[in-house]
Design an enzyme around this catalytic site. Structure first.
Site, short mmCIF file in Angstrom:
data_model
loop_
_atom_site.label_atom_id
_atom_site.label_comp_id
_atom_site.label_asym_id
_atom_site.label_seq_id
_atom_site.Cartn_x
_atom_site.Cartn_y
_atom_site.Cartn_z
N ASP A 9 0.97 -1.36 0.21
CA ASP A 9 -0.17 0.16 -0.48
C ASP A 9 0.75 1.36 -0.02
O ASP A 9 1.91 1.00 0.71
CB ASP A 9 -0.80 0.41 1.32
N ILE A 10 0.90 2.54 -0.98
CA ILE A 10 1.57 3.13 -1.54
C ILE A 10 1.70 3.82 -0.23
O ILE A 10 2.44 4.75 0.53
CB ILE A 10 1.08 4.42 -2.10
N ASN A 23 -6.60 12.50 -10.41
CA ASN A 23 -7.70 13.06 -11.98
C ASN A 23 -7.22 14.80 -11.91
O ASN A 23 -7.30 15.62 -10.91
CB ASN A 23 -8.94 13.03 -11.66
N GLY A 31 -9.61 5.04 -5.63
CA GLY A 31 -7.81 3.68 -5.73
C GLY A 31 -7.10 4.00 -5.47
O GLY A 31 -7.25 5.02 -3.87
N VAL A 32 -5.85 4.67 -5.00
CA VAL A 32 -4.83 5.45 -4.58
C VAL A 32 -4.93 6.63 -4.57
O VAL A 32 -4.70 6.94 -3.03
CB VAL A 32 -3.67 6.19 -5.66
N ASP A 33 -5.60 7.72 -4.78
CA ASP A 33 -7.06 8.58 -4.85
C ASP A 33 -7.08 9.01 -3.93
O ASP A 33 -6.84 9.66 -2.55
CB ASP A 33 -6.68 9.43 -5.53
N SER A 121 -2.43 4.90 -13.76
CA SER A 121 -4.00 4.65 -14.85
C SER A 121 -3.48 2.80 -15.27
O SER A 121 -4.14 3.35 -15.79
CB SER A 121 -3.11 5.14 -16.61
N THR A 122 -3.06 2.07 -14.27
CA THR A 122 -3.48 1.02 -14.50
C THR A 122 -4.95 0.61 -13.46
O THR A 122 -4.75 -0.43 -14.12
CB THR A 122 -2.40 -0.31 -14.09
N TYR A 125 -7.92 4.14 -15.37
CA TYR A 125 -7.98 4.37 -16.08
C TYR A 125 -7.62 3.47 -17.16
O TYR A 125 -7.34 3.82 -18.32
CB TYR A 125 -6.72 5.69 -16.25
N1 AR6 Z 1 -0.78 1.12 -2.95
C1 AR6 Z 1 -0.30 0.63 -4.31
N2 AR6 Z 1 -2.17 0.71 -5.15
C2 AR6 Z 1 -2.89 1.19 -5.34
C3 AR6 Z 1 -3.75 1.43 -4.33
C4 AR6 Z 1 -2.51 1.34 -3.01
N3 AR6 Z 1 -3.51 1.91 -2.27
N4 AR6 Z 1 -4.99 1.29 -4.53
C5 AR6 Z 1 -5.05 1.11 -5.63
N5 AR6 Z 1 -3.84 1.02 -6.47
P1 AR6 Z 1 -6.19 3.74 -9.61
P2 AR6 Z 1 -5.29 5.16 -11.91
C6 AR6 Z 1 -3.39 0.31 -7.34
O1 AR6 Z 1 -7.35 3.84 -10.35
O2 AR6 Z 1 -6.12 3.76 -13.02
C7 AR6 Z 1 -8.59 7.26 -8.83
O3 AR6 Z 1 -10.51 7.74 -8.53
C8 AR6 Z 1 -4.12 -0.29 -7.84
O4 AR6 Z 1 -4.97 -1.72 -8.23
O5 AR6 Z 1 -5.47 4.50 -8.90
O6 AR6 Z 1 -4.88 6.19 -12.06
C9 AR6 Z 1 -8.58 9.11 -9.25
O7 AR6 Z 1 -9.66 10.21 -9.15
C10 AR6 Z 1 -3.68 0.31 -9.89
O8 AR6 Z 1 -2.27 -1.04 -10.69
O9 AR6 Z 1 -4.89 4.75 -10.65
C11 AR6 Z 1 -9.23 9.12 -11.33
O10 AR6 Z 1 -10.01 9.69 -11.40
C12 AR6 Z 1 -3.15 1.02 -10.03
O11 AR6 Z 1 -2.91 1.56 -8.17
C13 AR6 Z 1 -8.87 7.75 -11.72
O12 AR6 Z 1 -8.55 6.80 -9.85
C14 AR6 Z 1 -3.39 3.11 -10.32
O13 AR6 Z 1 -5.02 2.97 -10.09
C15 AR6 Z 1 -7.10 7.41 -11.89
O14 AR6 Z 1 -6.85 5.88 -12.58
#
Ligand code: AR6
Length: 167
Positions: A9-10, A23, A31-33, A121-122, A125
Site C-alpha cells: 500500500d503506497i 484526476n 483507488g490510490v487517490d 493509469s493501470t 484508467y
Molecule cells: N497503494 C498502491 N497501489 C494502489 C493502491 C494503494 N493504496 N490502491 C490502488 N492501487 P487507480 P488510475 C493500484 O485507479 O488508473 C481515481 O479515482 C491499482 O490496483 O488508483 O490512474 C482518481 O481520482 C492500480 O494498479 O489510478 C482518478 O479518477 C493503480 O494503483 C482515477 O482513479 C492505479 O489505479 C485514476 O485512475
C-alpha cells in the site's frame, strides 16, 4: 538512482514523496487517490483546493504534476499527477511517460531523495499492466533525475510480477 519494487500500500511508505494517481480535478477520487486522501487527512484536500483557486483553475492536465503536503502520511509531500485514460485507438503513452518524468522533476525541485510511485493509469484508467510497467521503468531510468531512491509500490501480485519481468 536505485530502483526497487514493493508489493503493498503506497500510503504506508516512508519516503520523502508519494506520487498520487489523481484526476484533473485534484479533489479526490477512488483507488490510490482515495487511499491517499483518507490516510493523509483533510490537509491534503485543503491544499488541492488552494491550487484549484490559483494557478490550476481549470484543473491539472494529464501528464503534469504538482506537489502538496502529505498531511498525516509518513512522507513529506504528495506529488499529484494525472495519468491518461488508456485508449485502444490513440497512442497516449507520451502522456503516461510525462507523468513519471514531471513527477521526478517536481521531486527534484523539492529536494526529495526518495519517491514512491504507484502504477499510474493501470486502475480506473484501464492501462494494461505490462505496457504500463515498460513505460514506467524506461521513463524513470532515462529521466536523469537527482532523486536517489525510486520505489514502485504495486498493489497486488500480478502488478508486482509485471514490473519484475520488466526490471
Ligand atoms: N497503494 C498502491 N497501489 C494502489 C493502491 C494503494 N493504496 N490502491 C490502488 N492501487 P487507480 P488510475 C493500484 O485507479 O488508473 C481515481 O479515482 C491499482 O490496483 O488508483 O490512474 C482518481 O481520482 C492500480 O494498479 O489510478 C482518478 O479518477 C493503480 O494503483 C482515477 O482513479 C492505479 O489505479 C485514476 O485512475
Amino acid at each position: 538512482m536505485k530502483l526497487t519494487l514493493v508489493q503493498g500500500d503506497i500510503t504506508e511508505q516512508r519516503v520523502d514523496a508519494v506520487v498520487n494517481a489523481a484526476n484533473s480535478s485534484l479533489l479526490g477520487g477512488g483507488g490510490v487517490d482515495g487511499a491517499i486522501h483518507r490516510r493523509g487527512g483533510p490537509e491534503i484536500l485543503s491544499e488541492c483546493r488552494k491550487l484549484r483557486a490559483g494557478h490550476y483553475g481549470k484543473g491539472l492536465p494529464a501528464g503534469q504534476a504538482v506537489a502538496t503536503t502529505a498531511g498525516r502520511l509518513p512522507a513529506r509531500w504528495v506529488i499529484h499527477t494525472v495519468g491518461p485514460v488508456h485508449s485502444a485507438s490513440e497512442d497516449r503513452s507520451g502522456l503516461l511517460a510525462s507523468c513519471y518524468r514531471e513527477s521526478l522533476r517536481v521531486a527534484d525541485t523539492l529536494g526529495a531523495a526518495s519517491v514512491a510511485f504507484p502504477a499510474i493509469s493501470t486502475g480506473l484508467y484501464g492501462w494494461p499492466m505490462d505496457d504500463a510497467a515498460r513505460i514506467a521503468l524506461e521513463t524513470v531510468r532515462t529521466a536523469g533525475a537527482q532523486v536517489e531512491d525510486v520505489r514502485f509500490v504495486l498493489f497486488d501480485a500480478a502488478a508486482y510480477a509485471a514490473f519484475e519481468a520488466r526490471l
